[in-house]
Design a protein around this motif. Structure first.
Motif, PDB file in Angstrom:
ATOM      1  N   LEU A   1     -56.073   6.539 -38.200  1.00 23.80           N
ATOM      2  CA  LEU A   1     -56.362   7.282 -36.977  1.00 23.80           C
ATOM      3  C   LEU A   1     -57.595   6.746 -36.264  1.00 23.80           C
ATOM      4  N   VAL A   2     -58.575   6.276 -37.004  1.00 25.63           N
ATOM      5  CA  VAL A   2     -59.770   5.686 -36.386  1.00 25.63           C
ATOM      6  C   VAL A   2     -59.391   4.423 -35.622  1.00 25.63           C
ATOM      7  N   ALA A   3     -58.371   3.719 -36.074  1.00 26.74           N
ATOM      8  CA  ALA A   3     -57.948   2.465 -35.455  1.00 26.74           C
ATOM      9  C   ALA A   3     -57.002   2.743 -34.293  1.00 26.74           C
ATOM     10  N   ASP A   4     -57.549   3.169 -33.180  1.00 31.43           N
ATOM     11  CA  ASP A   4     -56.791   3.414 -31.950  1.00 31.43           C
ATOM     12  C   ASP A   4     -55.696   4.451 -32.159  1.00 31.43           C
ATOM     13  N   LEU A   5     -56.034   5.504 -32.894  1.00 34.87           N
ATOM     14  CA  LEU A   5     -55.129   6.646 -33.096  1.00 34.87           C
ATOM     15  C   LEU A   5     -53.741   6.183 -33.536  1.00 34.87           C
ATOM     16  N   ASP A   6     -53.717   5.389 -34.580  1.00 36.89           N
ATOM     17  CA  ASP A   6     -52.455   4.827 -35.075  1.00 36.89           C
ATOM     18  C   ASP A   6     -51.689   5.889 -35.854  1.00 36.89           C
ATOM     19  N   THR A   7     -51.073   6.799 -35.148  1.00 42.30           N
ATOM     20  CA  THR A   7     -50.329   7.869 -35.818  1.00 42.30           C
ATOM     21  C   THR A   7     -49.086   7.366 -36.546  1.00 42.30           C
ATOM     22  N   PRO A   8     -48.339   6.361 -36.031  1.00 42.34           N
ATOM     23  CA  PRO A   8     -47.234   5.848 -36.847  1.00 42.34           C
ATOM     24  C   PRO A   8     -47.718   5.306 -38.188  1.00 42.34           C
ATOM     25  N   GLY A   9     -48.866   4.625 -38.181  1.00 41.04           N
ATOM     26  CA  GLY A   9     -49.435   4.137 -39.436  1.00 41.04           C
ATOM     27  C   GLY A   9     -49.841   5.271 -40.352  1.00 41.04           C
ATOM     28  N   ALA A  10     -50.391   6.337 -39.768  1.00 47.31           N
ATOM     29  CA  ALA A  10     -50.782   7.501 -40.562  1.00 47.31           C
ATOM     30  C   ALA A  10     -49.555   8.153 -41.200  1.00 47.31           C
ATOM     31  N   LEU A  11     -48.478   8.275 -40.426  1.00 49.41           N
ATOM     32  CA  LEU A  11     -47.257   8.866 -40.972  1.00 49.41           C
ATOM     33  C   LEU A  11     -46.680   8.011 -42.092  1.00 49.41           C
ATOM     34  N   ALA A  12     -46.770   6.685 -41.948  1.00 46.39           N
ATOM     35  CA  ALA A  12     -46.269   5.788 -42.991  1.00 46.39           C
ATOM     36  C   ALA A  12     -47.059   5.952 -44.292  1.00 46.39           C
ATOM     37  N   VAL A  13     -48.370   6.146 -44.176  1.00 46.35           N
ATOM     38  CA  VAL A  13     -49.207   6.390 -45.363  1.00 46.35           C
ATOM     39  C   VAL A  13     -48.719   7.631 -46.104  1.00 46.35           C
ATOM     40  N   LEU A  14     -48.449   8.674 -45.373  1.00 43.50           N
ATOM     41  CA  LEU A  14     -48.036   9.933 -45.985  1.00 43.50           C
ATOM     42  C   LEU A  14     -46.602   9.864 -46.510  1.00 43.50           C
ATOM     43  N   ASP A  15     -45.736   9.139 -45.804  1.00 39.39           N
ATOM     44  CA  ASP A  15     -44.369   8.966 -46.298  1.00 39.39           C
ATOM     45  C   ASP A  15     -44.378   8.281 -47.658  1.00 39.39           C
ATOM     46  N   ALA A  16     -45.195   7.236 -47.792  1.00 41.70           N
ATOM     47  CA  ALA A  16     -45.265   6.502 -49.065  1.00 41.70           C
ATOM     48  C   ALA A  16     -45.808   7.390 -50.170  1.00 41.70           C
ATOM     49  N   ALA A  17     -46.831   8.174 -49.846  1.00 47.96           N
ATOM     50  CA  ALA A  17     -47.411   9.065 -50.852  1.00 47.96           C
ATOM     51  C   ALA A  17     -46.418  10.145 -51.267  1.00 47.96           C
ATOM     52  N   ALA A  18     -45.633  10.621 -50.334  1.00 50.16           N
ATOM     53  CA  ALA A  18     -44.650  11.668 -50.643  1.00 50.16           C
ATOM     54  C   ALA A  18     -43.568  11.172 -51.588  1.00 50.16           C
ATOM     55  N   LEU A  19     -43.266   9.885 -51.541  1.00 48.10           N
ATOM     56  CA  LEU A  19     -42.246   9.325 -52.424  1.00 48.10           C
ATOM     57  C   LEU A  19     -42.695   9.282 -53.874  1.00 48.10           C
ATOM     58  N   GLU A  20     -44.015   9.101 -54.089  1.00 46.96           N
ATOM     59  CA  GLU A  20     -44.520   8.926 -55.456  1.00 46.96           C
ATOM     60  C   GLU A  20     -45.208  10.160 -56.012  1.00 46.96           C
ATOM     61  N   ALA A  21     -45.655  11.055 -55.161  1.00 44.04           N
ATOM     62  CA  ALA A  21     -46.402  12.266 -55.535  1.00 44.04           C
ATOM     63  C   ALA A  21     -47.867  11.943 -55.806  1.00 44.04           C
ATOM     64  N   VAL A  22     -48.747  12.881 -55.440  1.00 45.13           N
ATOM     65  CA  VAL A  22     -50.191  12.669 -55.536  1.00 45.13           C
ATOM     66  C   VAL A  22     -50.799  13.610 -56.567  1.00 45.13           C
TER      67      VAL A  22
END
Length: 426
Positions: A387-408
């Motif tokens: 998000l700091v990098a020019d409000l990269d929301t697609p990148g932010a969503l990808a981070v969370l999608d990957a985490a959701a697949l493996e569980a935190v």
């Protein structure tokens, strides 16, 4: 004017850095780092056909900006206007047989409801143009006194017996003198838009200007004050009975609420010229200072092969999606899946993907979610970095999608970050 209820924004451990944004004027990424409070102005709606997804995408982008600033520890002062008297609004009211005041009020109320449902942070100052007519007229008089305004006679205005002072001939429209402003103010036409003059002329004609009007010193000179006409709203003022031009409204409201050199001026990319170029020129001529440090613009949203617009009528309205039972969080996620600066086309598949994503995140990070091997703090750090990098929301969503697949290892911490930074409560 009343805005809407502010969403609760959780406070996270640690903090983001100041965001980097693409600046339209310099065509580079710059750090939007305020010295004290972050000051933001985003142009508001002309209240008819609200709220379509193009509106929603713009206000969501600057909502995301505010969330990053807040997470970085900055206080935010946000101002937004409502253009509640303007030619397009009056034309719609006439076409539908509505009173223009009632049309504006009903559409502003609809907009409030949509913004609140989407969890958009409201402005601290939500200002209707009709609330600051006196201030705008005073600003026009100031530009006249400085030699940066002139009159153009009209043939259809009402003879004005309320005018006092020496500003032109009764019933004249008042225009901004670009050349005079460039000589005396810290501003040059095109310094924000970076457009060639031929492009400016085309866009002026397309976006509310009148480059072919006889009597103007420069075809691009914008209207400051429209003399009273029969059947149109008007107000008595030191510059004659009439109403404001478009660009001066935002200049005056922004300077009144935020002062000069504020942090970010925002809006859709269709406002870059003439609206934001001219607003910056008016403000510089009035104050002797630049309007803003960063000029940030969102891309256009298309539908059925054309830019989503009121004139074309190809609108997807937030209120209709809500009425059909669509979860506002899914609407928000569908918009966040597109980078704020890109032009893109809305399709039903965007909403389907958002519904699927919301379900996956709720399962992975919501109440009762299973714990897994992924370090939650590393996920939050990556979310912040995107998000700091020019409000990269697609990148932010990808981070969370990957985490959701493996569980935190701490789903609740991630859920809190999703709420705070993306405005999606799980």
């Amino acid at each position: 004017m009343r805005a809407w209820q502010r969403p609760e924004i959780p406070k996270l451990p640690g903090q983001s850095g100041a965001p980097w944004l693409y600046d339209t004027a310099t065509q580079t990424l710059v750090e939007a780092k305020p010295s004290a409070a972050a000051r933001l102005y985003v142009c508001g709606i002309t209240p008819y056909d609200a709220t379509h997804l193009g509106h929603a995408a713009t206000y969501l982008a600057f909502d995301t900006l505010q969330r990053v600033w807040l997470d970085a520890g900055f206080r935010v002062h946000y101002a937004q206007n409502v253009t509640d008297v303007d030619d397009p609004l009056l034309e719609r009211a006439t076409a539908t047989g509505a009173d223009w005041r009632e049309l504006a009020a009903s559409q502003v109320q609809l907009f409030r409801g949509d913004m609140e449902a989407l969890g958009i942070i409201p402005p601290n100052d939500y200002v209707a143009v009709t609330e600051v007519i006196d201030e705008i007229a005073a600003a026009v008089a100031q530009l006249w006194d400085a030699g940066i305004a002139y009159t153009v006679p009209t043939v259809d205005s009402i003879v004005d017996t309320t005018r006092f002072g020496t500003i032109g001939t009764a019933g004249s429209d008042i225009y901004f003198d670009i050349a005079a402003a460039e000589r005396s103010a810290p501003w040059t036409l095109g310094e924000e838009s970076n457009l060639a003059r031929t492009e400016m002329l085309d866009l002026s004609a397309e976006r509310g200007g009148d480059p072919d009007r006889h009597g103007k010193r420069d075809p691009l000179d914008p209207l400051l004050w429209r003399a009273a006409r029969a059947g149109e709203p008007s107000w008595p003022s030191p510059v004659g009975a009439g109403r404001p031009g478009w660009h001066i409204e935002c200049s005056v409201i922004a300077l009144k609420e935020l002062g000069t050199d504020f942090t970010v001026q925002g809006g859709g990319s269709d406002l870059v010229f003439p609206h934001h170029d001219m607003s910056a020129g008016h403000a510089a001529a009035l104050s002797g200072h630049p309007l803003a440090g960063v000029y940030s613009h969102t891309g256009m949203v298309a539908y059925q092969g054309e830019k989503m617009s009121k004139s074309l009528g190809n609108l997807v309205l937030v209120s209709r999606l809500r009425a059909a039972g669509v979860d506002p969080r899914a609407i928000r996620l569908a918009l966040l899946a597109q980078h704020y600066r890109t032009d893109w086309e809305w399709m039903d598949a965007h909403l389907d993907s958002a519904v699927t994503r919301l379900a996956a995140w709720t399962s992975a990070f919501g109440s009762g979610a299973a714990r897994g091997p992924v370090d939650a703090q590393s996920v939050i750090d990556a979310l912040r970095a995107a998000l700091v990098a020019d409000l990269d929301t697609p990148g932010a969503l990808a981070v969370l999608d990957a985490a959701a697949l493996e569980a935190v290892d701490n789903p609740a911490a991630v859920a809190l970050a999703v709420d705070a930074l993306l405005g999606v409560a799980l």
